[in-house]
Scaffold this motif. Structure first.
Motif, mmCIF file in Angstrom:
data_model
loop_
_atom_site.group_PDB
_atom_site.id
_atom_site.type_symbol
_atom_site.label_atom_id
_atom_site.label_comp_id
_atom_site.label_asym_id
_atom_site.label_seq_id
_atom_site.Cartn_x
_atom_site.Cartn_y
_atom_site.Cartn_z
ATOM 1 N N ILE A 79 -16.863 26.825 5.205
ATOM 2 C CA ILE A 79 -17.663 27.250 3.576
ATOM 3 C C ILE A 79 -16.965 26.069 2.519
ATOM 4 O O ILE A 79 -17.909 25.181 1.954
ATOM 5 N N ALA A 80 -15.869 26.113 3.262
ATOM 6 C CA ALA A 80 -15.268 25.300 1.668
ATOM 7 C C ALA A 80 -16.096 23.357 2.547
ATOM 8 O O ALA A 80 -15.871 22.450 1.058
ATOM 9 N N ASN A 81 -16.222 23.147 3.830
ATOM 10 C CA ASN A 81 -16.005 21.692 3.399
ATOM 11 C C ASN A 81 -17.768 21.612 4.081
ATOM 12 O O ASN A 81 -17.455 20.260 2.533
ATOM 13 N N TYR A 82 -18.284 22.302 3.733
ATOM 14 C CA TYR A 82 -19.916 22.411 3.397
ATOM 15 C C TYR A 82 -20.701 22.394 1.559
ATOM 16 O O TYR A 82 -20.676 21.666 1.258
ATOM 17 N N THR A 83 -19.305 23.395 0.755
ATOM 18 C CA THR A 83 -19.734 23.352 0.063
ATOM 19 C C THR A 83 -18.611 22.269 -1.320
ATOM 20 O O THR A 83 -18.914 21.867 -1.916
ATOM 21 N N GLY A 84 -17.982 22.186 -0.746
ATOM 22 C CA GLY A 84 -17.063 20.672 -1.202
ATOM 23 C C GLY A 84 -15.685 21.701 -2.127
ATOM 24 O O GLY A 84 -15.277 20.870 -3.166
ATOM 25 N N SER A 85 -15.758 23.065 -1.892
ATOM 26 C CA SER A 85 -15.446 23.648 -2.970
ATOM 27 C C SER A 85 -13.175 23.863 -2.231
ATOM 28 O O SER A 85 -13.442 22.992 -1.127
ATOM 29 N N SER A 86 -12.255 23.895 -3.210
ATOM 30 C CA SER A 86 -11.149 23.287 -2.964
ATOM 31 C C SER A 86 -11.184 24.778 -2.213
ATOM 32 O O SER A 86 -11.448 26.039 -1.371
ATOM 33 N N ASP A 87 -9.675 24.736 -2.254
ATOM 34 C CA ASP A 87 -9.070 25.689 -0.971
ATOM 35 C C ASP A 87 -8.994 27.560 -1.585
ATOM 36 O O ASP A 87 -9.047 28.801 -0.943
ATOM 37 N N ASP A 88 -8.851 27.461 -2.794
ATOM 38 C CA ASP A 88 -9.283 29.069 -3.343
ATOM 39 C C ASP A 88 -10.984 29.323 -3.718
ATOM 40 O O ASP A 88 -11.952 27.903 -4.433
ATOM 41 N N ILE A 89 -11.837 29.691 -3.096
ATOM 42 C CA ILE A 89 -13.362 29.799 -3.221
ATOM 43 C C ILE A 89 -13.223 31.004 -4.199
ATOM 44 O O ILE A 89 -14.637 31.126 -4.373
ATOM 45 N N ASP A 118 -11.735 36.612 -0.007
ATOM 46 C CA ASP A 118 -10.809 36.888 0.591
ATOM 47 C C ASP A 118 -10.574 36.639 2.434
ATOM 48 O O ASP A 118 -10.817 35.717 3.757
ATOM 49 N N LYS A 119 -12.332 37.505 3.000
ATOM 50 C CA LYS A 119 -12.327 37.785 4.197
ATOM 51 C C LYS A 119 -13.300 36.584 4.927
ATOM 52 O O LYS A 119 -12.791 35.705 6.349
ATOM 53 N N ILE A 120 -13.817 36.163 3.751
ATOM 54 C CA ILE A 120 -15.088 34.578 4.190
ATOM 55 C C ILE A 120 -14.340 33.350 3.886
ATOM 56 O O ILE A 120 -15.772 32.394 4.176
ATOM 57 N N ASN A 121 -13.112 33.432 3.877
ATOM 58 C CA ASN A 121 -12.651 32.034 3.663
ATOM 59 C C ASN A 121 -12.276 31.235 4.770
ATOM 60 O O ASN A 121 -11.383 31.053 5.149
ATOM 61 N N LEU A 122 -13.712 30.715 5.135
ATOM 62 C CA LEU A 122 -13.246 29.958 6.088
ATOM 63 C C LEU A 122 -13.829 28.750 5.926
ATOM 64 O O LEU A 122 -14.247 28.110 4.228
ATOM 65 N N PRO A 123 -13.227 27.786 6.439
ATOM 66 C CA PRO A 123 -12.610 26.362 6.754
ATOM 67 C C PRO A 123 -14.913 25.576 6.794
ATOM 68 O O PRO A 123 -14.801 24.995 5.669
ATOM 69 N N ASP A 177 -24.378 46.367 -8.145
ATOM 70 C CA ASP A 177 -23.153 45.704 -8.931
ATOM 71 C C ASP A 177 -21.724 45.394 -8.394
ATOM 72 O O ASP A 177 -21.441 47.103 -7.867
ATOM 73 N N ILE A 178 -21.782 45.103 -7.692
ATOM 74 C CA ILE A 178 -20.071 44.552 -7.091
ATOM 75 C C ILE A 178 -18.544 44.618 -8.131
ATOM 76 O O ILE A 178 -18.731 43.731 -8.622
ATOM 77 N N GLY A 179 -18.182 45.626 -7.787
ATOM 78 C CA GLY A 179 -16.259 45.864 -7.868
ATOM 79 C C GLY A 179 -15.419 44.437 -8.047
ATOM 80 O O GLY A 179 -15.710 43.907 -7.424
ATOM 81 N N GLN A 180 -14.404 44.288 -8.794
ATOM 82 C CA GLN A 180 -14.053 43.248 -8.763
ATOM 83 C C GLN A 180 -12.823 43.271 -7.556
ATOM 84 O O GLN A 180 -12.524 42.027 -6.549
ATOM 85 N N PRO A 181 -12.154 44.611 -6.980
ATOM 86 C CA PRO A 181 -11.387 44.679 -6.063
ATOM 87 C C PRO A 181 -12.486 44.051 -4.793
ATOM 88 O O PRO A 181 -11.880 43.632 -3.834
ATOM 89 N N GLU A 182 -13.476 44.769 -5.047
ATOM 90 C CA GLU A 182 -14.400 44.700 -3.089
ATOM 91 C C GLU A 182 -14.738 43.294 -2.805
ATOM 92 O O GLU A 182 -14.719 42.567 -2.118
ATOM 93 N N ARG A 183 -15.338 42.672 -4.727
ATOM 94 C CA ARG A 183 -15.106 40.873 -5.133
ATOM 95 C C ARG A 183 -13.736 40.585 -3.810
ATOM 96 O O ARG A 183 -14.486 39.553 -2.572
ATOM 97 N N GLU A 184 -12.838 40.422 -4.333
ATOM 98 C CA GLU A 184 -12.100 39.526 -3.932
ATOM 99 C C GLU A 184 -11.601 40.017 -2.149
ATOM 100 O O GLU A 184 -10.894 39.161 -1.780
ATOM 101 N N ARG A 185 -11.712 41.555 -2.372
ATOM 102 C CA ARG A 185 -11.459 41.483 -0.433
ATOM 103 C C ARG A 185 -12.476 40.681 0.428
ATOM 104 O O ARG A 185 -12.176 40.544 1.466
ATOM 105 N N PHE A 186 -13.524 40.721 -0.320
ATOM 106 C CA PHE A 186 -15.607 40.221 0.601
ATOM 107 C C PHE A 186 -14.737 38.863 0.329
ATOM 108 O O PHE A 186 -14.777 38.384 1.487
#
Length: 218
Positions: free
Chosen positions: A85-95, A78-83, A67-76
């Motif tokens: 990913i958002a373009n392909y999955t149709g997600s918003s600026d906040d992934i 934040d780092k992979i917040n690449l354009p 299980d991954i904790g919330q602080p680690e999840r957020e850090r992960f």
């Protein structure tokens, strides 16, 4: 595409044109240590203790999922917040959306994942049906890797015959689990993890964070 992260053109890359992306040296040594320390504190389950996963992956050793904790999840995230990913999955600026799961994985000698395409699989952490997986991600955090140790990610191309009923697969990618690298590929796509070889250094474990970006069922 395989490229050093420092040379990666984030704005021009598209998963619609290239379904597999390998970013070398994506994680800094400090980030690697951060996630290794978090893994040491995590709660883990063995494959043998997960009936649903055991049925999906028979004869695949006894790898562990943590299980991954919330602080680690957020850090992960934040780092992979690449354009791309958002373009392909149709997600918003906040992934950081609900339709996303992350877990630690640890593979030791004898462990592997048999061929699968990430469709019609239940979330190993939930009893509810999973949304449709769109993009698979694996991030490697172990310290070292050698070509004789196994653990490569094999990705296949799928081809159907003229009737559209008979399917054949051919290897298209053999991706080394290089420390601090990030691998992303579109799904459904057949892939497997090669068995960790006994020639690996004593006590070796291939450490990763794995996740999928998902959308709701149509």
């Amino acid at each position: 595409m395989k490229v050093l992260f420092q040379d990666f053109n984030q704005e021009s890359f598209s998963f619609d044109k290239d379904p597999v992306l390998v970013l070398e040296e994506f994680w800094t040594p400090e980030e690697q240590t951060f996630f290794q320390n978090a893994m040491n504190q995590a709660t883990w389950k063995k494959l043998a203790d997960m009936p649903e996963a055991s049925r999906s992956f028979p004869n695949c050793g006894n790898w562990s999922m943590g299980d991954i904790g919330q602080p680690e999840r957020e850090r992960f995230l934040d780092k992979i917040n690449l354009p791309c990913i958002a373009n392909y999955t149709g997600s918003s600026d906040d992934i950081k959306q609900p339709q996303l799961n992350l877990n630690y994985f640890s593979y030791a000698v004898g462990d592997c994942l048999s061929i699968h395409d990430d469709t019609n699989e239940k979330d190993l952490t939930s009893q509810e049906p999973s949304p449709l997986r769109r993009l698979a991600i694996a991030a490697y955090f172990h310290d070292e890797w050698d070509v004789d140790w196994g653990g490569e990610l094999i990705i296949y191309n799928e081809e159907k015959d003229e009737t559209g009923k008979q399917t054949t697969v051919e290897i298209s990618e053999c991706i080394a689990p290089e420390p601090r690298s990030l691998v992303m590929f579109t799904v459904p796509r057949f892939h497997r993890l090669c068995r960790i070889d006994p020639r690996a250094t004593a006590g070796y474990r291939q450490l990763s964070v794995e996740t999928w970006f998902m959308t709701g069922h149509e």
